[in-house]
Motif scaffolding. Sequence first.
Motif, short mmCIF file in Angstrom:
data_model
loop_
_atom_site.label_atom_id
_atom_site.label_comp_id
_atom_site.label_asym_id
_atom_site.label_seq_id
_atom_site.Cartn_x
_atom_site.Cartn_y
_atom_site.Cartn_z
N LEU A 1 3.25 9.92 -2.03
CA LEU A 1 3.15 8.80 -1.65
C LEU A 1 1.79 8.01 -1.96
N GLU A 2 0.72 9.40 -1.55
CA GLU A 2 -0.82 8.74 -1.38
C GLU A 2 -1.27 8.11 -2.52
N VAL A 3 -0.11 9.15 -3.90
CA VAL A 3 -0.74 8.94 -5.36
C VAL A 3 -0.36 7.55 -5.66
N LEU A 4 0.68 7.18 -5.46
CA LEU A 4 1.57 6.23 -5.33
C LEU A 4 0.60 5.05 -5.33
N GLY A 5 0.42 4.89 -4.75
CA GLY A 5 -0.98 4.13 -3.44
C GLY A 5 -1.80 3.72 -4.38
N SER A 6 -2.74 4.04 -5.21
CA SER A 6 -3.66 4.64 -5.85
C SER A 6 -3.90 3.54 -6.93
N ASP A 7 -5.63 3.03 -7.25
CA ASP A 7 -5.62 2.19 -8.09
C ASP A 7 -4.73 2.06 -9.82
N PHE B 1 6.40 10.42 -12.77
CA PHE B 1 6.28 12.56 -13.16
C PHE B 1 5.24 12.37 -13.89
N LYS B 2 4.38 11.57 -14.83
CA LYS B 2 2.92 11.74 -15.54
C LYS B 2 1.78 11.94 -15.01
N HIS B 3 1.84 10.13 -14.55
CA HIS B 3 0.60 9.48 -13.84
C HIS B 3 0.39 9.68 -12.21
N ALA B 4 1.26 10.27 -11.48
CA ALA B 4 1.29 10.39 -10.45
C ALA B 4 1.31 11.85 -10.12
N LEU B 5 2.88 12.91 -10.41
CA LEU B 5 2.82 13.88 -9.77
C LEU B 5 1.22 15.12 -10.76
N ARG B 6 1.19 14.44 -12.03
CA ARG B 6 -0.12 15.59 -12.37
C ARG B 6 -1.27 15.62 -10.73
N ASN B 7 -1.62 14.36 -10.82
CA ASN B 7 -2.63 14.85 -9.07
C ASN B 7 -2.01 15.27 -7.69
N ALA B 8 -0.78 14.42 -7.95
CA ALA B 8 -0.15 15.19 -6.70
C ALA B 8 0.30 16.12 -6.37
N ILE C 1 -2.53 4.12 -10.44
CA ILE C 1 -1.23 4.15 -11.03
C ILE C 1 -0.98 2.63 -11.34
N ARG C 2 -1.10 1.56 -10.42
CA ARG C 2 -1.58 0.35 -10.46
C ARG C 2 -1.88 0.06 -12.53
N THR C 3 -2.64 0.77 -13.07
CA THR C 3 -3.02 0.64 -14.17
C THR C 3 -1.88 1.04 -14.92
N ALA C 4 -1.43 2.18 -14.37
CA ALA C 4 -0.44 2.91 -15.76
C ALA C 4 0.87 1.35 -15.77
N ARG C 5 0.99 0.78 -14.11
CA ARG C 5 2.47 -0.29 -14.32
C ARG C 5 1.79 -1.02 -15.29
N ALA C 6 0.44 -1.38 -15.20
CA ALA C 6 -0.02 -2.10 -15.70
C ALA C 6 -0.01 -2.54 -16.97
N LYS C 7 -0.60 -1.14 -17.69
CA LYS C 7 0.02 -0.40 -19.16
C LYS C 7 1.27 -0.86 -19.94
N GLY C 8 2.51 -1.36 -18.90
CA GLY C 8 3.84 -1.41 -19.13
C GLY C 8 4.45 0.15 -19.08
N ALA C 9 4.19 0.83 -18.41
CA ALA C 9 4.59 2.34 -18.33
C ALA C 9 6.19 2.05 -17.66
N SER C 10 7.08 3.29 -17.99
CA SER C 10 8.25 3.34 -17.39
C SER C 10 7.86 4.18 -15.80
N GLN C 11 8.83 3.06 -15.08
CA GLN C 11 9.26 4.84 -13.58
C GLN C 11 9.14 5.96 -14.06
N ARG C 12 9.56 6.20 -14.80
CA ARG C 12 9.61 8.45 -14.86
C ARG C 12 7.87 8.23 -15.41
N SER C 13 7.91 7.95 -16.00
CA SER C 13 6.21 7.83 -17.04
C SER C 13 5.07 8.23 -15.76
#
Lengths: 324, 323
Positions: A215-221, A238-245, A223-235
């Motif tokens: 939850l903490e990681v998902l609120g970070s900037d 499990f890729k961008h958030a989990l590696r940090n969490a 993650i917004r960048t990853a979404r802004a690229k067009g990354a899927s929810q799964r990516s």
Amino acid sequence: MNSSYLLRRIGYGLVLMLCVVILNFLLIRLAPGDPAMVIAGEMGGATEEMLESIREEYGLNKPVLTQLAIYVGNVARGDLGQSFFFDQPVASLIAQRVGPTILLVIVAQVLSIVIGVVLGVLAARKPNGLMSGFVSVFATIGYAVPVFWTGIMLIILFASILPIFPVEGMQSVRLRDAGPLAKALDIAHHLVLPAFTLAIIYLAQYARLSRASMLEVLGSDYIRTARAKGASQRSVLFKHALRNAALPILTVAGLQFGNLISGALLVETVFNWPGMGRLAFDSILRRDYPTIMGVLFFASAMVVVANLLTDLSYRLADPRLRGK
Amino acid sequence: MALLEIENLNVTFNTRHGKVTALDSVSMHVNAGETLGVVGESGCGKSITALSVMGLIPMPPGRIAGGEIRLNGENLVTASDARMRQLRGAEVAMIFQEPMTSLNPVFTVGDQIAEAIMLHQNVSADRAFKDAVALLDRVGIPSPDSRARNYPHQLSGGMRQRVMIAMAVSCRPKVLIADEPTTALDVTVQAQIFDLLNEIQRDFGAAIIMITHDMGAISEMADRVAVMYAGRVIEEARADDVLDTPQHPYARGLISCIPALGKDDTELREIPGVVPPLHMLGAGCAFADRCDYAQERCRREKPALVNHGHHPAACHAVEEGRI
Ligand SMILES: Nc1ncnc2c1ncn2[C@@H]1O[C@H](COP(=O)(O)OP(=O)(O)OP(=O)(O)O)[C@@H](O)[C@H]1O
Ligand SMILES: [Mg+2]
């Protein structure tokens, strides 16, 4: 990662092990009565020759510091003393039993981390959803219920109501002459209940921790960048958030390892698993001090190694710590 | 038809003060190859406008309560999630306010740019990484080959923002939104980033929405300007017009606050008072409490964004010729 850091960490580990050995040594000296008597155990059958040979072996008639030096030297040579109850060297007693314990502990650790993290990630997707509530309740229960109770409940369930998993031991006698694959499958089959019993407490904690961390990681900037690229929810999850969490999860996993080993002691007793836990249990009941000390030493060594590995993997996982 | 049109956009948030309106009938547009400046004080809704275009408003607590955002005529407000994922990064891209935290700390910058490329173009990982290196070179990062293998923490703030720009333009988007791209950077780096954005626009022909509270940046970059205040657009015109003859008292205040370059009088002036919090907005003009020209009507009735002679401004005083 630089090697001087690695060497320093290994150095710390060795110092820690030395402390454990000294503590073991003190344990015997602080126990009431004649140390030789203590070491021989209260089997009542300690003959005078036996006591004499113990005094000889441990140098009990020499000054304390010399005794300590002898003891440390013995341990360093792999000589953990002689179990009078089992009438065997402690080192070989442990060698016979360490395999099943490591197997149980590692399988339980992997199960609890994998299942716990998946539950936590799913819960973090919708922080107010059903899954999230389930994880919170489950985490509280899993944490509160003692492991032997879970074990006994599982035994009752699977022994009488749903007999699909063996509830005792590690191998079936009838498969003594079977091939290696059949044997491995048989061990895995026996492993299911003890591993789950042990995993459940930690699983619940990992689920709660990874939910919070995600939850903490998902609120970070970023993650917004990853979404802004067009990354899927799964990516994103499990890729961008989990590696940090995963970083705090890794820390806790390392710290939990010691608890996991002491938990294994109980689980092994409940399921009659032929590991170090049974050995510890038996030797404590018999006041078989050399064996108790050996088990303590070995369990500590496992924790120290686990912490070292955790530390190194933490550095691998977090590029900010590399090369520092 | 403009390339991107925002029409009567309403965005609300559920907060502990109840439902607040962060954007109130916001309309603006940007044409291909043009730069639209969006200015206004902190909290006036600039980032929320940008995030709405990207489809990145956090829902909940946010909600798009009405209006349309049309890209080439396609309404993004009603587009599916899958469609938005196709568009994000490919057709509309965004550079964020916080270069220090906008890159993922556990991946190399080259990989992060390559990921953006692979999400929208059918190329191999190798090809994408090579393209990423070329982009790093294009945005002026020295020794791009080795930098591509760096992690974000090994780069300065200015370099990270260049990486963000490289990532944003990697798929040649039609619309590039730059949300205060230089706020976190020091002044010399700011000028470099503006130059870079200008060059990129020339090369790639993207429309840029440039969000800033820096009127100096507007005069350098923007063709047109929308001035926002408390969730509304209160003035909108060509940049020169807004800079030379601001209409709304708030816009006049903003422009009189620009420190004149080369003069000794560099003491910073500011508009007295603060923007009211969203849950305290009343029926009238949100600027009324800070406005020298406010009258009873201003506190009662929201002024509409209408051209009262010069260019559109939402102000009763302008309408009534009192200023
Ligand atoms: N998640 C949220 N929940 C509640 N309110 C929000 C949320 N995000 C933004 N807001 C509100 O929306 C309004 C507009 O915010 P926005 O971030 O667009 O401001 P801004 O113009 O970009 O300011 P700045 O110059 O500081 O970046 C603010 O008043 C803010 O309080
Ligand atoms: Mg903003």
